[in-house]
Design an enzyme around this catalytic site. Sequence first.
Site, PDB file in Angstrom:
ATOM      1  CG  ASP A 292      -2.200   0.865   0.889  1.00  0.00           C
ATOM      2  OD1 ASP A 292      -2.133   1.689  -0.049  1.00  0.00           O
ATOM      3  OD2 ASP A 292      -3.215   0.734   1.590  1.00  0.00           O
TER       4      ASP A 292
HETATM    5  C1  NOJ Z   1      -3.932   3.971  -0.011  1.00  0.00           C
HETATM    6  C2  NOJ Z   1      -5.131   3.077   0.085  1.00  0.00           C
HETATM    7  O1  NOJ Z   1      -5.102   2.367   1.304  1.00  0.00           O
HETATM    8  C3  NOJ Z   1      -5.226   2.085  -1.056  1.00  0.00           C
HETATM    9  O2  NOJ Z   1      -6.425   1.383  -0.948  1.00  0.00           O
HETATM   10  C4  NOJ Z   1      -5.111   2.790  -2.361  1.00  0.00           C
HETATM   11  O3  NOJ Z   1      -5.274   1.879  -3.418  1.00  0.00           O
HETATM   12  C5  NOJ Z   1      -3.764   3.484  -2.425  1.00  0.00           C
HETATM   13  N1  NOJ Z   1      -3.677   4.444  -1.352  1.00  0.00           N
HETATM   14  C6  NOJ Z   1      -3.512   4.170  -3.755  1.00  0.00           C
HETATM   15  O4  NOJ Z   1      -4.256   5.303  -3.865  1.00  0.00           O
END
Ligand code: NOJ
Length: 759
Positions: A292
């Site tokens: 993430d």
């Molecule tokens: C953080 C989020 O937790 C995740 O779900 C997302 O895909 C990414 N950022 C990218 O934006």
Amino acid sequence: MKKPALSIIILLISFITANAQNSAISSSIENVEFKVDSVLAKMTLEEKVGQLVQYNGSWDLTGPASELGSKQKENNLKKGLVGSMLNVLSVEATREAQKLIMDNSRMKIPLIFGYDVIHGYKTIFPVPLGETASWDLEAMELSARIAAIESVAEGINWTFSPMIDVSRDARWGRIMEGSGEDPYLTSVVGVAKIKGYQGDDLSDQLTIAATAKHFAGYGFAEAGRDYNTVNLGENELHNSVLPPFKAAAEAGVATFMNSFNEIDGIPSTGNKYLQRDILKEDWDWKGFIVSDWGSIPEMINHGIAKDKKQASQIAINAGSDMDMEGGAYESSLAELVNEGIVDLAVVDDAVKRVLRVKFKLGLFDDPYKYADPAVKKNISYEDHRKTARTIAAKSIVLLKNEKDLLPIKASVKSIAVIGPLANDKDAPIGNWRAQGEANSAVSVVEGIKIAVGKDTKVKYALGATLGISERSFLLPLEINKTDRSGFKEAIELAKNSELVVMVLGEDAFQAGEGRSQAKISLAGLQQELLEEIKKVNNNIVLVLINGRPLEISWASENIPAIVVAWQLGTESGNAIADVLFGKYNPSGKLPVSFPRLVGQEPLYYNQKNTGRPSNDQHVTYSHYTDVKKDALYPFGYGLSYAQFEYGSLSLSGTEMNSEKEIEATITITNAGKVKGREVVQLYLQDIVGSTTRPVKELKGFQLVDLAPGEAKTITFTITPKMLEFYTANKIWEVEAGDFNVFVGGNSRDLKSAEFTFKN
Ligand code: NOJ
């Protein structure tokens, strides 16, 4: 004629050579694995690490941006030291970025472009929690299909969706992004979404790679606070959290994303047990795991790595393949390999996983395949909106309908539409809106005005704003707690109208990432406004626009009709009007429990019995002394304008074994005056197990359409597989013993029968 500039000729030659090289790779070698190996064999260590690096390309940030300036990012792209970008939007922009690689780098390995396409790209569908309330898997597959096509039209070939984190906590802002509290429902919805995005063939230009996220346990954050610590026992992890991920892996999801949280002391990003042992070994899944956003360097904050280098070492060894905007792999992975700290084979395995997905997407055949302007030209956004309206209507849940207030009669002369969200065109678009435009939804007032007959007057009053209308992804909403200047007008209007439709709930950005709340009641002055309106008019239909379950105990006691309309997307107001006026008979069912009070959270129907489930005489049993312990509206609950009556439940036998299935049969009659759809739900309970078992678990459901007076007999086949769980032996198996079967229209009101499983 002017001669073309030398630089253009060089560019063209290198482009042609690049494509010749790539198509040579892809056409001469049949098998993807062979292709992957042959590319890998030609790569330097730096190029390999590059494939594991993902850069952010624009400013849709969900965390701190990397320290690299854009010039340096561009240079690294040219050197082929980047494998993927996220948030680069439009055919032109993705083409330009791809060209940097294809024209300049040695290996010319195409980029893959990711984006958070969560509930639509431009045409916005209901937020996932809302859409799940339709229980309509075909509809959910279709909305994913449409989202995929609209994404490709903007150069995107990879979505970070579906989010299949089971969540039982309404305080958690991201509950809106998943399918609620049930592992089975989350699994089947996840699979439908993956099918919708990926189709049968990833290399089809109109399909995109999907992501199963967040692996794992992210929905179990303590106290519902986003990113918080997760303490999850092995039994719960396997029985409640992992099943949707296993289903996604089996459905061939191209990628996984890990999660920000720790589980029992180990951040998921550095969790070898989850990523290597379970996902890659036990489940034999061959795609790649993206971290993430910045979750690799966040292991420094977690206090498990002292610097980025150590964070990289932990992450890569644990099986995190790609570093999303963390800057850890790019700064230290090659060094770690050169120093002999990380095995080259570990890096090779990660790179192969990334290349495999790129081959499957067909990017080696045509790196610009998903940057084709023709796709957009062929899209009928109008048709997509029509589908969005149908799906939105299917997602609405009717919680209460006394005095037959709904559907609204044609004879009603005047309707007052009141509330901060009544004429709001933005809240229904919800969070994670991709390129859904701000203020682009059909509002409830607009929807109602279009739907009413000419003899009905519709008037609107705001009552009170929900908050300062500065709507930014980066800022929390400033809730209005003092400005009652609109109360008088709203009360006057309600007094003089035959019927009031109150539209209350949540702003678009009250739910979503980083939007956890300790309170889930109607925010600001909304509750007070509702109570004031109730004093002057009893005929109130409360329409909730919400991304999470809300605390609505007062409304449930005092307001005759309540409709949960979630954040329904682009066609919200039209879909709500379809339901309010009976053009669509509501068929949605809650995918998550609505509590009586927030203090009950986490609240879920598939709980354990405890050693002290009930006692009429004494306080020493598991309950609250100030509020009933069950849900106000349970999982699976939802009414219809039709009336469904369930006959008795019968089983084809009372004994079952691994060779023998049992059929559970029930007759459902529509005793109402209109046709309707019922979601018939099957639950099982394993009464005695080697570990404690939930009081019931959803194991199947069927959508049944019934004309007035019509009866249908429904059969569920109960298979041994449905009885399996992660037992004390730490494997999935069936244990011999007695089982309860329940069938009904929600998780509380059920018909039951019993059978025995014998080994
Ligand atoms: C953080 C989020 O937790 C995740 O779900 C997302 O895909 C990414 N950022 C990218 O934006």
